[in-house]
Design an enzyme around this catalytic site. Sequence first.
Site, mmCIF file in Angstrom:
data_model
loop_
_atom_site.group_PDB
_atom_site.id
_atom_site.type_symbol
_atom_site.label_atom_id
_atom_site.label_comp_id
_atom_site.label_asym_id
_atom_site.label_seq_id
_atom_site.Cartn_x
_atom_site.Cartn_y
_atom_site.Cartn_z
ATOM 1 N N SER A 1 11.984 -8.686 -3.769
ATOM 2 C CA SER A 1 10.644 -8.175 -4.047
ATOM 3 C C SER A 1 10.385 -7.802 -5.497
ATOM 4 C CB SER A 1 10.349 -6.963 -3.165
ATOM 5 O OG SER A 1 9.819 -7.374 -1.935
ATOM 6 N N TYR B 1 3.503 -1.480 3.348
ATOM 7 C CA TYR B 1 4.140 -2.517 2.532
ATOM 8 C C TYR B 1 4.045 -3.849 3.265
ATOM 9 C CZ TYR B 1 7.622 -4.447 -0.698
ATOM 10 O OH TYR B 1 8.273 -5.179 -1.657
ATOM 11 N N SER B 2 3.467 -4.845 2.609
ATOM 12 C CA SER B 2 3.266 -6.140 3.264
ATOM 13 C C SER B 2 3.520 -7.273 2.299
ATOM 14 C CB SER B 2 1.827 -6.238 3.803
ATOM 15 O OG SER B 2 1.571 -7.530 4.315
ATOM 16 N N GLY C 1 14.241 -4.952 -4.785
ATOM 17 C CA GLY C 1 14.026 -6.088 -3.906
ATOM 18 C C GLY C 1 15.254 -6.426 -3.098
#
Length: 410
Positions: free
Chosen positions: A107, A212-213, A360
């Site tokens: 991420s 969070y998407s 991430g």
Amino acid sequence: MRTTTRAAVTALLAGAVLAATVATAAPVFADQTAGQAGQAGQAGQAWQRERHPGVQAVLDQGVTTGGLPGAVAEVRDGRHRWFGGAGVADLTTGRPRQEQDRFRIGSTTKTFVSTVVLQLAAEGRLSLDDSVEHWLPGVLDAPGYQPDRITVRQLLNHTSGVPNFAMDDEIGKEFWHEPFLQHRFDDFTPERLVGIARAHRPDFAPGTGWTYSDTNYVLAGMIVERASGSALAQQIRRRITTPLGLTDTYEPASDDITIHGPHGREYSHLGYTDPNTADYDVTELSPSWGWASGDMISTTRDLDTFFAALLGGRLLPPAQQREMFTMVRTPADKWIKDTAYGLGVSSVDLPCTTVWGMGGAINGSWTYTYGSRDGRHLLSTNVNGDWLNGGSGPIDLFTAELKAEFCPGS
């Protein structure tokens, strides 16, 4: 990002802070001070050995106690730089991890994508107040959605209400335990990822909540391509990696399953919590199910360089910099404790200070980069395993590293 499994999703999005006090130990590392040589360089190295024993101790602990294959960290503090490592890059050969090794950053890709979006906004090629429907008509045409009310800004700060495709039950079955070994090469288009999310009703009305998407950043990537007229990878390369000299950082093609250049192996426990689980080599996988939400590859040095430029205000004009760092406090039950989220960046409250950056996770590789608000003091770290024996996941290790570096003795 497509995180390792549902257990890993939980660990990343709602991970606990490591409470144990980290012991210090003499570090074992290969280090250098940038721009120095000879006696001056030796003096810089001695300074670093005294400066980062806590971080090195955490890396060692992650391998010896946490059971990770390997862990690395790079600290940049003004003109000084330090690299530390523990464990191995390859369980078969026993090769140690090295600072030039590349790895998947999950991420943290979102920060690169958000930076591109904000640069396009600064150029007047899009507005953060533009709707998804304006740029991608019909893409969110499904019951309950209001695509004409979902803005680009809401995509970037996760207040859009669009569900996370990574949490879909059918996707979970394919990426849970042994089925992942078969499905890790599956190819996904951005449209298919959005379609998986669209099959579910929105989490909330636009702008009324926070979740969070990964779907938000797939949509943002699609908007970048529509607004710029070129591929997302080309925009990242032209606007960020080439100007900053990030020669080890790139977005792979959707069908490129390898990590190019020097790299170690990346290992997964497939979501099992038993410490005796086999270490599965998952280095090769399709990046397509991450795309703009988590497909990029980098190194600790490149990540430090990128975040130093971003936090230091060298990539965005002041107006867009303020937008990026307008933070939304994240609900404790939906993300990591003591955090806030901006536009592709987050902040973490430590006992003595607040640090800024992004983390991430993707199967076999977890990464964190956080530092001071001015970008002068940074820590980038990566582990090549997606578990941590005795903890809720590698996030515990990363939190301990941040405390050791930014709040020693607290």
